[in-house]
Design an enzyme around this catalytic site. Structure first.
Site, PDB file in Angstrom:
ATOM      1  N   LYS A 176       0.839  -1.219   0.000  1.00  0.00           N
ATOM      2  CA  LYS A 176       0.000   0.000   0.000  1.00  0.00           C
ATOM      3  C   LYS A 176       0.859   1.247   0.000  1.00  0.00           C
ATOM      4  O   LYS A 176       2.028   1.229   0.411  1.00  0.00           O
ATOM      5  CB  LYS A 176      -0.948   0.011   1.210  1.00  0.00           C
ATOM      6  CG  LYS A 176      -0.282  -0.087   2.590  1.00  0.00           C
ATOM      7  CD  LYS A 176       0.075   1.222   3.240  1.00  0.00           C
ATOM      8  CE  LYS A 176       0.635   1.044   4.648  1.00  0.00           C
ATOM      9  NZ  LYS A 176       1.365   2.186   5.183  1.00  0.00           N
ATOM     10  N   ASP A 227      -2.512  -2.100  10.279  1.00  0.00           N
ATOM     11  CA  ASP A 227      -2.704  -2.011   8.821  1.00  0.00           C
ATOM     12  C   ASP A 227      -3.347  -3.238   8.200  1.00  0.00           C
ATOM     13  O   ASP A 227      -3.634  -3.250   7.008  1.00  0.00           O
ATOM     14  CB  ASP A 227      -1.343  -1.803   8.127  1.00  0.00           C
ATOM     15  CG  ASP A 227      -0.810  -0.404   8.304  1.00  0.00           C
ATOM     16  OD1 ASP A 227      -1.587   0.485   8.699  1.00  0.00           O
ATOM     17  OD2 ASP A 227       0.387  -0.194   8.060  1.00  0.00           O
TER      18      ASP A 227
END
Ligand code: C5P
Length: 301
Positions: A17, A151
């Site tokens: 990401k 995350d």
């Protein structure tokens, strides 16, 4: 993440990401920081191969690593590894006695702010839930993901983009109305997330807010408007801890990118490009500047 069944094995490609915005809103009583951030999934992927083992095999979770990201620290193979922790947590909470061999092919750099470890661990939850027929619901998987780190939740449902709040584990999915293309530079030295947040706290930094305008420009804006909203509250603190980062950001801003920023708590930095071709061309150029590892990537899960 993308799944491929092969006989009794399950192969998973796990994306990484980038944080297009990251607002730190303050320190919480539990020591974590309240965040507002937009993450997009990009196709610099690790690969995980899962195979259930017969009950007679000794270790409940046997992890092997094939390292393709030069410069990474040695990846721990025991309970310090988030993949192993995810598998052991699943066994414990479901009272299951499955045994599994996991082969990790590592391409996503460590200590980079690209969520590689979190993506691998999220894939482990989803893959073993299917392979060992544990029948955990999506809500139950999300609860385990949040326990393991901040995350993981973003990667669990393979959203292309999301606004993430709280510690980062509360998600509001976003559509991307076009693919985005980036060049990524990871300096040879990494950064510890905990240390970067601690340094941010020492400065008592003002609370900048980039996320709302970034979401708006993702929905309706031009690429230029999107570029104008890219920002990260942690960049100044990270640059103080790692001078390589200042060099990378300076060089990126001199290259022909629409915007450049650090992702997460670093140390990888990205430049937003106009097209996949431009990203590739720029990556080839930056590889000669000895800044660290360089990739051209596009959004995708
Ligand atoms: O959750 P994760 O293990 O990724 O976080 C690593 C460290 O980063 C935490 O121990 C904490 O020091 C810091 N952190 C924080 N606020 C967040 C996320 C992480 O302070 N929202």
């Amino acid at each position: 993440m993308r799944f491929l069944h092969r006989d009794s094995e399950l192969l998973v490609h796990t994306p990484s990401k980038l944080n297009l915005s990251l607002d730190v809103l303050g320190r919480r009583p539990d020591g974590y920081h309240e965040l507002e951030t937009v993450m997009v999934s990009v196709r610099l992927c690790d690969t995980l191969n899962f195979r259930l083992l017969p009950a007679s095999d000794a270790a409940p979770v046997a992890l092997t690593v094939h390292e393709l990201a030069p410069g990474n620290h040695a990846i721990p193979l025991g309970a310090d590894n988030l993949i192993v922790r995810a598998a052991l947590l699943l066994r414990e909470r479901t009272q299951s006695d499955f045994r599994v061999r996991i082969e990790l092919t590592k391409r996503i750099p460590s200590e980079a702010g690209m969520g590689g470890g979190s993506s691998d661990a999220a894939a482990t939850l989803v893959a073993l839930n299917a392979l060992a027929e544990l029948r955990l619901s999506s809500a139950e998987l999300h609860a385990l993901a949040a326990e393991l780190g901040s995350d993981l939740n973003f990667f669990l449902d393979s959203w292309p983009a999301a606004t993430c709040t709280s510690r980062g584990e509360h998600l509001s999915p976003l559509e991307l109305n076009r693919p985005l293309h980036f060049v990524i530079v990871k300096p040879p030295t990494g950064l510890s997330t905990g240390k970067v947040f601690a340094r941010w706290g020492e400065h008592n930094q003002p609370h900048s807010r980039a996320t709302a305008s970034l979401v708006q420009s993702l929905r309706t804006g031009s690429l230029q408007e999107l570029a104008g909203s890219i920002a990260n509250s942690l960049t100044a603190s990270a640059c103080e801890l790692n001078p390589d980062l200042t060099t990378v950001l300076n060089q990126l801003s001199r290259a022909d990118v629409l915007a450049s920023e650090m992702t997460g708590s670093g140390s990888a930095c990205f430049g937003l490009c106009r097209s996949a071709r431009q990203a590739q061309r720029l990556a080839n150029k930056l590889r000669h500047w000895n800044l660290g590892q360089v990739w051209a990537v596009s959004t995708g899960v």
